[in-house]
Design a protein around this motif. Sequence first.
Motif, PDB file in Angstrom:
ATOM      1  N   CYS A  35      -4.862  -2.139   7.717  1.00 51.84           N
ATOM      2  CA  CYS A  35      -3.566  -2.071   7.040  1.00 51.84           C
ATOM      3  C   CYS A  35      -2.900  -0.712   7.273  1.00 51.84           C
ATOM      4  O   CYS A  35      -1.687  -0.631   7.436  1.00 51.84           O
ATOM      5  CB  CYS A  35      -3.708  -2.334   5.543  1.00 51.84           C
ATOM      6  N   GLY A  44      -3.215  -3.563   0.504  1.00 52.32           N
ATOM      7  CA  GLY A  44      -2.305  -4.164   1.486  1.00 52.32           C
ATOM      8  C   GLY A  44      -2.624  -5.622   1.722  1.00 52.32           C
ATOM      9  O   GLY A  44      -1.740  -6.473   1.737  1.00 52.32           O
ATOM     10  N   CYS A  45      -3.900  -5.931   1.912  1.00 53.16           N
ATOM     11  CA  CYS A  45      -4.282  -7.296   2.295  1.00 53.16           C
ATOM     12  C   CYS A  45      -5.302  -7.928   1.361  1.00 53.16           C
ATOM     13  O   CYS A  45      -5.653  -9.099   1.521  1.00 53.16           O
ATOM     14  CB  CYS A  45      -4.823  -7.296   3.727  1.00 53.16           C
ATOM     15  N   CYS A  56      -7.048  -0.560   3.701  1.00 55.24           N
ATOM     16  CA  CYS A  56      -8.128  -0.635   4.678  1.00 55.24           C
ATOM     17  C   CYS A  56      -7.607  -0.064   6.001  1.00 55.24           C
ATOM     18  O   CYS A  56      -6.399   0.123   6.183  1.00 55.24           O
ATOM     19  CB  CYS A  56      -8.607  -2.080   4.846  1.00 55.24           C
ATOM     20  N   CYS A  80      -8.517  -3.565  -0.802  1.00 54.10           N
ATOM     21  CA  CYS A  80      -7.352  -3.025  -0.094  1.00 54.10           C
ATOM     22  C   CYS A  80      -6.071  -3.518  -0.757  1.00 54.10           C
ATOM     23  O   CYS A  80      -5.928  -4.707  -1.006  1.00 54.10           O
ATOM     24  CB  CYS A  80      -7.394  -3.465   1.367  1.00 54.10           C
TER      25      CYS A  80
HETATM   26 ZN   LIG Z   1      -5.990  -4.201   4.241  1.00 52.54          ZN
END
Ligand SMILES: [Zn+2]
Length: 220
Positions: free
Chosen positions: A37, A21-22, A34, A19
């Motif tokens: 996120c 984002g994270c 994900c 992911c």
């Molecule tokens: Zn994520």
Amino acid sequence: MRRVLEALLELVYPRRAVCMGCGSRAGFPRDWLCEDCRQLLAKRWAGPGLPPPGGHFLGAAYAYYYGGPAGGLVRNLKYRGVTRLAPGMGRAMARAFEGIQPTGVDCVVPVPMHKKRLRKRGFNHAALLAHEAGDRLGLPTIDALERVRNTRQQARLPDAKRRENMEGAIALAGDVKGRRVILVDDVCTTGATANACAKALLGGGAEAVYLLCFAVAREK
Ligand SMILES: [Zn+2]
């Protein structure tokens, strides 16, 4: 260089599996994020907002409030060279800008990167975002600015030092006379960089300057 870097990154961060984002290895169904996120990012939508103080901008729009997945996307684009994130990010930016409903805007200008840093990184992330957002807004992108001094990275400086750091760093490199311009950057924090760019554009005869960033590091 960039291709080698991308190949290495593909090994370290298989893009389809991590992911953006994270960093979760749970993978992502779409949008590079994900499910957690994606939901978190949607809640942090910003849209039209206040320009940074300084009075140089006619209006401003930001796709998201900084932090969380928005921060992850910016870092992956900027420092890990995941340039394939740019189309989605630019699309969100165009949507944010449409909320302003400005009239007669005619071009997009990215915040410039010094040529030394550009050589090192291989791409200007702001220029990628400008092209993507510009395409979606139906506007041409013009490299109307250049960084004439290789400033220290703003992100590493305290607020008070940021404006000082930008003094004399930006110069006009294209014709913007009579134009209504959208200045594009990844993140707006204090606005010191953006204001220095706007000042140069207005000094070059631009009629109006709007600011469009992927994220804004301020809360509502
Ligand atoms: Zn994520």
